[in-house]
Enzyme design. Structure first.
Site, mmCIF file in Angstrom:
data_model
loop_
_atom_site.group_PDB
_atom_site.id
_atom_site.type_symbol
_atom_site.label_atom_id
_atom_site.label_comp_id
_atom_site.label_asym_id
_atom_site.label_seq_id
_atom_site.Cartn_x
_atom_site.Cartn_y
_atom_site.Cartn_z
ATOM 1 N N ASP A 110 54.267 92.674 -56.545
ATOM 2 C CA ASP A 110 53.070 93.530 -56.512
ATOM 3 C C ASP A 110 52.375 93.540 -55.143
ATOM 4 O O ASP A 110 52.160 92.488 -54.538
ATOM 5 C CB ASP A 110 52.061 93.046 -57.551
ATOM 6 C CG ASP A 110 52.508 93.363 -58.968
ATOM 7 O OD1 ASP A 110 53.705 93.635 -59.176
ATOM 8 O OD2 ASP A 110 51.648 93.345 -59.868
ATOM 9 N N ASP A 155 58.089 98.538 -67.229
ATOM 10 C CA ASP A 155 57.831 97.355 -66.401
ATOM 11 C C ASP A 155 58.415 96.096 -67.050
ATOM 12 O O ASP A 155 58.088 95.780 -68.195
ATOM 13 C CB ASP A 155 56.302 97.236 -66.247
ATOM 14 C CG ASP A 155 55.896 96.120 -65.312
ATOM 15 O OD1 ASP A 155 56.694 95.753 -64.432
ATOM 16 O OD2 ASP A 155 54.764 95.622 -65.464
HETATM 17 C C1 GAL Z 1 53.099 94.226 -63.148
HETATM 18 C C2 GAL Z 1 53.405 95.481 -62.340
HETATM 19 C C3 GAL Z 1 52.100 96.137 -61.961
HETATM 20 C C4 GAL Z 1 51.317 96.463 -63.217
HETATM 21 C C5 GAL Z 1 51.140 95.202 -64.061
HETATM 22 C C6 GAL Z 1 50.502 95.495 -65.394
HETATM 23 O O1 GAL Z 1 54.269 93.638 -63.578
HETATM 24 O O2 GAL Z 1 54.125 95.123 -61.192
HETATM 25 O O3 GAL Z 1 52.350 97.313 -61.202
HETATM 26 O O4 GAL Z 1 52.003 97.455 -63.935
HETATM 27 O O5 GAL Z 1 52.367 94.576 -64.314
HETATM 28 O O6 GAL Z 1 50.404 94.361 -66.177
#
Ligand code: GAL
Length: 443
Positions: free
Chosen positions: A268, A210
């Site tokens: 998200d 990520d």
């Molecule tokens: C975001 C991601 C989410 C989750 C989150 C955790 O960037 O899109 O799905 O993984 O981070 O911090």
């Protein structure tokens, strides 16, 4: 490249052409059907061998090292969209611990979801202790994971499930970035090989990698950075599904098919209908980029969370199936209402999502009511009648609008699992507000 290598179709137009004009019952002969099946198996075998022998460079380009010696076909990693459970939409950082993960693994088995294909159990952000150990290895937070990751991976594997873990390419994960997460997360920057080897040693089957502002924190560039971890995974003997997430910022569908098995296409998802509807909308132009081993990822499921109604729940899952999207549940599986477990367990909707041809639906008509269609490996068609409006709507389409050859098609409402009268003309259904009816047309 080993079978962690993302598999890509080199000439997408050929694939699209190969199934254009699927024929109806009156015109499709058994011979033609057999030829179609053989052509599809050839395509799948071709895709399978495309992974091995291709050397992928860090910049995302690919150099063939194949010789004339025939190679055995290898299974494609993520040949169909991954299905499973991920901790994030359920507990985010706050309640993440080994008990929650074990509980999800138990419930996948007990509720029959594992047998329906929900196989991956993925631990998202916030699993780490605040620093690497003296050998530079990442360490699980000892309070959240007192038994350690190794025993958790074994627990999940012993249930016949697969284990996934979250890492980030910069110097920190999102947990470190946001104070209110009250958790730690160190990124893999300058530790890519060591962290990939850790995944191998632990027996991890799925990596969620990520972005978390790695451009801002470390000046990293997306393609090169995601390509670096792709190359590290490719060195391992273990097939690891490579899921990348940069929120669609750099149009990853244009480059990630050479890098990863799935890539996020949007920011998200949140558990409210406008978020679900907007994400569906953003997928309409992306159908040509996905296929076996390389999926557009419109983010994980939010069913079971927030105020999503039963119709919105069915529309969320039904449209994800039409989009050939990963189906990652992110809710407490012990507290599923009958509507949610029914929607998650509908085998006819799952079969569309998991169709081996992996063709993402095209939007044929847009607006408050929409028609989407995809052709399936056996020549059937899946059609979605989507009502984004706030009142019930009668939505009609025709055999020709969905791209099928005229002929008499049998029709099944896959959402309700009931047959409808056969037709060679208009198809009409009344669809609930924020609802979808998924039809399967078959010969
Ligand atoms: C975001 C991601 C989410 C989750 C989150 C955790 O960037 O899109 O799905 O993984 O981070 O911090």
């Amino acid at each position: 490249m080993k079978d962690t290598a993302p598999v890509h179709v080199k000439d997408q137009s050929a694939v699209e052409d190969g199934h254009a004009g699927v024929r109806g019952r009156n015109t499709r002969t058994p011979t033609l059907r057999l030829l179609l099946t053989l052509a599809l198996s050839g395509l799948i075998l071709g895709l399978a061998s495309c992974g091995k022998g291709d050397h992928a460079d860090a910049d995302g380009s690919s150099t063939s090292t194949s010789t004339s010696r025939p190679r055995p076909a290898e299974p494609i990693v993520a040949a169909t969209p991954p299905m499973g459970w991920n901790s994030w939409n359920q507990v985010r950082c706050h309640d993440l611990d080994e008990a929650v993960v074990k509980q999800a693994a138990d419930a996948l088995v007990r509720r029959g979801l594992k047998d329906l294909g929900y196989r991956y159990v993925v631990v998202d952000d916030c699993w780490q202790a605040p620093s690497r150990d003296s050998a530079g290895a990442l360490v699980a937070d000892p309070i959240r994971f007192p038994s350690g990751l190794e025993s958790l991976v074994d627990y999940v594997h012993d249930k016949g499930l697969k284990f996934g873990l979250y890492l980030a390419p910069g110097s920190e994960t999102c947990a470190m970035h946001w104070d209110d997460y009250a958790a730690s997360g160190i990124g893999s920057y300058r530790h890519e090989r060591q962290d990939a080897e850790m995944l191998d040693e632990l027996g991890v089957d799925y990596l969620k990698y990520d972005w978390c502002r790695a451009d801002e924190t470390d000046g990293l560039e997306h393609q090169k950075t995601f390509g670096l971890m792709r190359d590290e995974l490719a060195r391992l003997d273990r097939p690891i599904v490579y899921s990348i997430s940069e929120y669609g910022d750099t149009k990853p569908w244009t480059w990630a098919p050479k890098v990863a098995n799935l890539w996020r296409t949007t920011s998200d998802i949140i558990p409210f209908w406008p978020s679900v509807a907007s994400i569906i909308d953003q997928q309409a132009e992306l159908h040509s980029f996905s296929g076996p081993g390389r999926w557009n990822d419109p983010d994980m499921l939010q069913v079971g969370n927030g105020p999503l109604t039963p119709d919105e729940t069915r529309a969320h899952i039904g449209m994800w199936a039409m989009l050939a999207a990963p189906l990652m549940i992110g809710t407490d599986l012990d507290k599923l209402t009958p509507d949610v477990i029914d929607a998650l367990s509908n085998p006819e909707i799952i079969a569309i999502d998991q169709d081996p041809a992996g063709r993402q639906a095209r939007r044929l008509r847009s607006g408050e009511t929409e028609v989407w269609a995809r052709s399936l490996a056996d020549g059937d068609m899946a059609v979605a009648l989507l009502n984004k409006g706030d009142g019930p709507a009668e939505i009609s389409t025709t055999i020709t609008e969905v791209g099928a050859q005229p002929g008499s098609w049998s029709i099944r409402n896959a959402s309700t699992r009931k047959d409808l009268p056969a037709t060679d003309g208009p198809i009409s259904e009344t669809v609930a507000p924020h609802g979808v009816t998924i039809l399967r047309l078959y010969s």
